[in-house]
Design an enzyme around this catalytic site. Structure first.
Site, short mmCIF file in Angstrom:
data_model
loop_
_atom_site.label_atom_id
_atom_site.label_comp_id
_atom_site.label_asym_id
_atom_site.label_seq_id
_atom_site.Cartn_x
_atom_site.Cartn_y
_atom_site.Cartn_z
N GLU A 283 39.01 44.84 -13.85
CA GLU A 283 40.43 45.02 -13.58
C GLU A 283 40.88 44.25 -12.34
OE1 GLU A 283 41.60 49.14 -13.49
OE2 GLU A 283 41.40 49.32 -15.67
N GLU A 375 38.86 49.08 -22.09
CA GLU A 375 38.83 50.40 -21.42
C GLU A 375 40.18 51.08 -21.63
OE1 GLU A 375 37.42 50.64 -17.25
OE2 GLU A 375 39.14 51.96 -16.93
C1 IDC Z 1 37.34 55.93 -12.08
C2 IDC Z 1 36.52 57.10 -12.50
C3 IDC Z 1 36.30 58.03 -11.34
C4 IDC Z 1 35.71 57.25 -10.19
C5 IDC Z 1 36.56 56.05 -9.84
C6 IDC Z 1 35.86 55.24 -8.79
O1 IDC Z 1 37.12 57.74 -13.61
O2 IDC Z 1 35.43 59.07 -11.71
O3 IDC Z 1 35.63 58.10 -9.06
O4 IDC Z 1 36.75 55.26 -10.99
O5 IDC Z 1 36.32 53.96 -8.65
C7 IDC Z 1 40.19 52.28 -14.12
C8 IDC Z 1 38.87 51.73 -13.70
C9 IDC Z 1 37.83 52.80 -13.68
C10 IDC Z 1 38.41 54.12 -13.18
C11 IDC Z 1 39.46 54.58 -14.16
C12 IDC Z 1 40.09 55.92 -13.82
O6 IDC Z 1 38.44 50.64 -14.49
O7 IDC Z 1 36.78 52.37 -12.84
O8 IDC Z 1 37.38 55.04 -13.15
N1 IDC Z 1 40.48 53.58 -14.27
O9 IDC Z 1 40.73 55.87 -12.59
N2 IDC Z 1 41.29 51.59 -14.33
C13 IDC Z 1 42.29 52.43 -14.59
C14 IDC Z 1 41.80 53.71 -14.57
#
Ligand code: IDC
Length: 457
Positions: A283, A375
């Site tokens: 991302e 994702e």
């Molecule tokens: C989130 C996880 C969370 C973690 C966090 C850390 O759900 O448990 O603590 O990352 O960086 C994304 C990202 C993905 C995120 C997810 C939700 O690719 O890494 O995971 N998210 O926030 N993009 C949009 C949402």
């Protein structure tokens, strides 16, 4: 009349048996119980209980089991007489199913209430005999027997679609790991068997964070963990998407050297496999499309040098929103595409946060760009909050219609709404029963496990 007489004769036989044999005399020596949560909602659930008598025939039976959580209560049961005292549940066979021959089954069910988690009941006994009998599990499918990789073979991009070895468009539906630095325990033989066999998943996305205690702390270790997961997916006929999970900082060029080192290694090692897809930047955020494109045009040649025919997926601006989350849109990519072939562009969404205007962008972009939803979450963009069923359904219907592949965040037991499993699931060995699923997991399993009908000519 003849049929009526035959029926009477059968009844007489059953009655005769009932009279001759007392339950105690033929206590079962073994049994099996399949317990399945068929539906679950806030504080309530419905479960099916299938008893298989593996011992001697019984006439008259009592099934007993324990509710592991104090909050779990049977509200109403059927096909038997149900009662509960504390955690102990007692179920007495009804008139019409009290006779169970060896191998015979009785299907019961109940609605229940619960607080907190809803673990599966334990200590099932039938007439006092433990129901530990198990039926042989089939071995995991190996390539050659109709698995997604077997049917589709090496994938490639054709027009705006992902195409299989017959040059026909396919939609891959699957799950993403959580960060493998935190949830490595969730990816084992049992969980991946469940993903391949029960979920019928086409795809495992392997989320290898680069920062946040990820790749940068141990490049060799994370490279080998990713390779191991590629092998585990391959053994089950699933595609493996290697996700270089850049997130913070948002400029992928910060990790350019690491990306080149990592992809040179995994591409060389996995070049002969048909199941690998490379996703080079999860991302990008706070960075221009021009900078992302420049990164892609430096990393893609490294992959091609080692693995010329694999599909590569490029992240897009604004957390892979095709720029929409930054107030832009897909035209920046359409007008200035990455200079490479056999590539797709990533789009991500979180259903509770990203709705109609994002769906409109995807609908438009899908006519111009090969897209893969590498994702998405059923919840909000934090990965938590409530499941937005309506928005998730609208999204998945759209992706199905456009034949856009997807991977859901996450196949893990993290205590957050986006996780498919209830907390603690990965400490055990059961990834298959309904009771280990969250609301998000149940929804996704339902969607992913429907037949793929991949074209084969
Ligand atoms: C989130 C996880 C969370 C973690 C966090 C850390 O759900 O448990 O603590 O990352 O960086 C994304 C990202 C993905 C995120 C997810 C939700 O690719 O890494 O995971 N998210 O926030 N993009 C949009 C949402």
């Amino acid at each position: 009349m003849k049929r009526f007489l035959a029926l009477l004769a059968t009844c007489a036989m059953v009655l005769g048996l009932t009279a001759l044999v007392s339950p105690q005399a033929v206590a079962a020596t073994g049994c099996k119980v399949d317990y399945t949560i068929t539906n679950q909602w806030q504080g309530g659930f419905q479960a099916g209980v299938k008893i298989t008598n593996l011992g001697a025939p019984v006439t008259g039976w009592t099934l007993e089991f324990a509710m592991p959580d104090a909050g779990q209560k049977v509200v109403q049961g059927w096909n038997a007489t149900w009662s509960q005292s504390g955690s102990a549940v007692t179920v007495v066979g009804a008139g019409w199913n009290r006779t169970l021959d060896t191998g015979a089954t009785a299907d019961l069910g109940f609605t229940g209430s619960f607080t907190g988690v809803n673990p599966e009941p334990t200590a099932f006994t039938l007439n006092g005999a433990p129901c530990t009998g198990s039926v042989e599990e089939p071995p995991p499918p190996t390539p050659g027997d109709g698995t997604p990789v077997d049917v589709n073979g090496q994938l490639h991009v054709c027009g705006v679609h992902l195409c299989n070895q017959y040059d026909r468009p396919v939609q891959l539906r699957g799950m993403s790991t959580h960060g493998i630095q935190w949830f490595g325990q969730c990816y084992n033989n049992a969980s991946l068997d469940a993903l391949a066999e029960d979920w019928k998943s086409d795809l495992l996305r392997i989320a290898m964070y680069v920062q946040e205690s990820g790749y940068e702390t141990d490049p060799a270790g994370f490279t080998s963990r990713v390779n191991h997961l590629v092998d585990m997916a391959e053994a089950r006929g699933m595609y493996a998407m290697i996700d270089f999970h850049t997130l913070t900082p948002g400029d992928p060029n910060y990790n350019l050297d690491r990306a080149k080192t990592f992809f040179a290694s995994v591409a060389a090692r996995n070049a002969d496999k048909k199941n690998v897809i490379y996703e080079i930047a999860n991302e990008p955020n706070g960075v221009s499309w021009a900078a992302i494109k420049s990164y892609a045009e430096q990393v893609i040649p490294v992959i091609r040098a080692a693995d010329p025919d694999a599909v590569v997926i490029v992240g897009t601006r604004g957390w892979s929103s095709l720029g929409v989350s930054d107030g832009s849109n897909e035209s920046e990519v359409v007008n200035n595409p990455v200079d490479a072939t056999n590539i797709m562009y990533a789009f991500h969404f979180y259903a509770a946060s990203h709705k109609d205007n994002y769906r409109a962008a995807v609908s438009r972009a899908a006519t111009r760009l090969p897209l893969f939803v590498t994702e998405f979450g059923t919840v909000d963009y934090t990965g938590g909050g409530a499941v937005d069923r309506a928005s998730t359904t609208a999204w998945l219907d759209l992706l199905d219609q456009l034949k856009i592949g997807y991977a859901n965040w996450t196949y893990s037991d993290k205590a957050e709404g986006s996780a498919a499993f209830r907390p603690g699931t990965c400490n055990g060995s059961d990834y298959s029963s309904g009771s280990v699923l969250t609301e998000s997991g149940a929804l996704l399993k339902n969607r992913i496990s429907t037949p793929d009908n991949f074209p084969t000519s």
